[in-house]
Structures are given as C-alpha cells and as structure tokens.
Design an enzyme around this catalytic site. Structure first.
Site, PDB file in Angstrom:
ATOM      1  N   LEU A  82      10.942  49.623  18.448  1.00  0.00           N
ATOM      2  CA  LEU A  82      11.816  48.505  18.791  1.00  0.00           C
ATOM      3  C   LEU A  82      11.338  48.061  20.164  1.00  0.00           C
ATOM      4  O   LEU A  82      11.190  48.900  21.067  1.00  0.00           O
ATOM      5  CB  LEU A  82      13.284  48.947  18.873  1.00  0.00           C
ATOM      6  CG  LEU A  82      14.073  49.036  17.575  1.00  0.00           C
ATOM      7  CD1 LEU A  82      15.461  49.605  17.846  1.00  0.00           C
ATOM      8  CD2 LEU A  82      14.188  47.674  16.908  1.00  0.00           C
ATOM      9  N   ASP A  83      11.059  46.768  20.333  1.00  0.00           N
ATOM     10  CA  ASP A  83      10.539  46.349  21.634  1.00  0.00           C
ATOM     11  C   ASP A  83      11.589  46.541  22.731  1.00  0.00           C
ATOM     12  O   ASP A  83      12.764  46.768  22.455  1.00  0.00           O
ATOM     13  CB  ASP A  83       9.999  44.913  21.591  1.00  0.00           C
ATOM     14  CG  ASP A  83      11.069  43.871  21.342  1.00  0.00           C
ATOM     15  OD1 ASP A  83      12.036  43.819  22.123  1.00  0.00           O
ATOM     16  OD2 ASP A  83      10.935  43.089  20.388  1.00  0.00           O
ATOM     17  N   ARG A  84      11.161  46.461  23.960  1.00  0.00           N
ATOM     18  CA  ARG A  84      12.010  46.821  25.103  1.00  0.00           C
ATOM     19  C   ARG A  84      13.306  46.020  25.146  1.00  0.00           C
ATOM     20  O   ARG A  84      14.359  46.541  25.540  1.00  0.00           O
ATOM     21  CB  ARG A  84      11.234  46.610  26.407  1.00  0.00           C
ATOM     22  CG  ARG A  84      11.959  47.119  27.648  1.00  0.00           C
ATOM     23  CD  ARG A  84      11.080  46.982  28.876  1.00  0.00           C
ATOM     24  NE  ARG A  84      10.754  45.583  29.120  1.00  0.00           N
ATOM     25  CZ  ARG A  84      11.534  44.756  29.826  1.00  0.00           C
ATOM     26  NH1 ARG A  84      12.666  45.193  30.346  1.00  0.00           N
ATOM     27  NH2 ARG A  84      11.184  43.503  29.999  1.00  0.00           N
ATOM     28  N   SER A  86      14.939  44.755  22.599  1.00  0.00           N
ATOM     29  CA  SER A  86      15.725  44.865  21.358  1.00  0.00           C
ATOM     30  C   SER A  86      16.617  46.097  21.370  1.00  0.00           C
ATOM     31  O   SER A  86      16.391  47.044  22.121  1.00  0.00           O
ATOM     32  CB  SER A  86      14.793  44.904  20.141  1.00  0.00           C
ATOM     33  OG  SER A  86      14.052  43.708  20.051  1.00  0.00           O
ATOM     34  N   ARG A 170      10.504  38.101  16.584  1.00  0.00           N
ATOM     35  CA  ARG A 170      10.450  37.139  17.684  1.00  0.00           C
ATOM     36  C   ARG A 170       9.348  36.114  17.454  1.00  0.00           C
ATOM     37  O   ARG A 170       9.538  34.911  17.715  1.00  0.00           O
ATOM     38  CB  ARG A 170      10.239  37.875  19.015  1.00  0.00           C
ATOM     39  CG  ARG A 170      11.407  38.790  19.375  1.00  0.00           C
ATOM     40  CD  ARG A 170      11.165  39.514  20.698  1.00  0.00           C
ATOM     41  NE  ARG A 170      12.193  40.508  20.935  1.00  0.00           N
ATOM     42  CZ  ARG A 170      13.387  40.256  21.470  1.00  0.00           C
ATOM     43  NH1 ARG A 170      13.692  39.018  21.831  1.00  0.00           N
ATOM     44  NH2 ARG A 170      14.273  41.221  21.649  1.00  0.00           N
TER      45      ARG A 170
END
Length: 213
Positions: A82-84, A86, A170
C-alpha cells in the site's frame, strides 16, 4: 542440503536423500532421529494509516509499517504494498507460499478499495476504467466499480481489481482526469478489514486464514 544427502533426515521413519521430496505438513520428520516441529506461520492484519511506508527496512523512510508492530512480530513481511499515502488492510506473514498466492496475477486474488477523487466520475469514465485503461504503456486488467456517489465536488466509489501494480489506482484515476484524495483497502480475497481501528493490528483467526487459501 548436506544433512539430507548424507542420510540424516527421515520422513515417517524412512531415510530421504532427495532435497526436493514433497511434504504435506503432517509427516513425522526427524534429523539424527530427533523429531523436528513444523514451521509455525503467523498471519497478522494491520489497518495501515497514511504516512507509513510498506516495507520491512528502508533507510529513507521516515516511518514504516513495522513501527506499528511489536518486536515479536517484526520478522513478518508485508504481503503486497500500500503506498505511503494509502490506508487500510495490510496482511503480514512469514508464509511465503500464501504471500505468493495473494500477490501473483495468475491467481486473480481480488482486492477491494474505497476511493475518493476530485470531481465527478461520469458513467463514460467509469466504463473506461472498468474496461481497462493504459497506464505507463500497459493496459490495466478489467475491474469492477460500484457504489459511485458524487457530492457536488468529489466522487466516492468502491473498486475491485486483481492487479497490484505500483500506485495503480492513482494512475488509473489520473488517466481519466481525476486526482485521488483518499484510498483505503477494504478487503483481500474474502478477508475483510472490518472495524479494526486505524493503526492497530491483530492476529488472524484460523477461519480467516482459511478464507485466504
């Protein structure tokens, strides 16, 4: 490998010298006639907050998801990313086979996210996203979008996909002219985030682990 080839390992009382001999987990395995236990797997669900990097070790990251776990669980590895910015469901485990099963595209493990974007996501844009849109030169796989709600300034919806490309949602939103302001993973396969508080973790039940297989 040496202890196997020298005949020190037995499975159900029979000497085994082939390292690739398959086992199911219920066998009686001994080394030098001493019984050894099966490796214990641990499965933890974390509700990742925004601002934490999904990695075990990154000297450039201010905060990582491992900071949210006690030292006794920091041997586990995140399943996927999970990106930073999210939030939401992040699974951590030492079960490499399960991690591979959940992240490799050939297994088609669905993941559902709650997404909020600026502006109105029209039906035509929704159809384009669901059918696949080109991101970084490669078309995304078909996905499902449901519960679309436009409040006059932003659109909130749930999206289910089985790919795991970096920052995929995104970039998909950007490809149809929208900027994501909120992204939260709600489920992986049949495992649901539920009401686990943000920043908290818990060990999965046996029933929940069964949902992942």
């Amino acid at each position: 490998m040496g202890i196997i080839q020298t005949g020190r390992v037995k499975i159900n009382g029979r000497i085994v010298k082939e390292p690739s001999t398959p086992v199911e987990g219920s066998e009686d395995i001994t080394v030098d006639d001493q019984k050894i236990g099966a490796k214990e797997y641990t499965y933890v669900m974390l509700n990742k907050p925004a601002g934490y990097t999904t990695t075990k070790d990154d000297m450039h990251a201010e905060k990582t998801v491992m900071d949210l776990l006690p030292s006794s669980l920091r041997h586990l590895a995140p399943v996927g990313r999970l990106d930073r910015d999210s939030e939401g469901l992040l699974l951590l485990t030492n079960d490499g086979d399960l991690a591979y099963h959940l992240t490799h595209p050939k297994f088609h493990a669905d993941k559902m996210y709650l997404v909020r974007v600026k502006g109105e996501l029209t039906e035509s844009k929704q159809s384009k996203l669901e059918g696949g849109t080109v991101v970084e030169g490669k078309k995304t796989a078909p996905c499902r979008i449901r519960e679309v709600k436009y409040n006059g300034t932003d659109t909130e919806f749930k999206i289910t996909l089985n790919e795991g490309r970096k920052r995929q949602i995104r970039m998909m939103a950007k490809s149809v002219g929208h900027y994501v302001t909120y992204l939260c993973r709600l489920s992986m396969g049949r495992l649901q985030l539920g009401d686990l508080p943000k920043g908290q973790w818990r060990v999965l039940t046996k029933q929940e682990v069964g949902l992942l297989n």
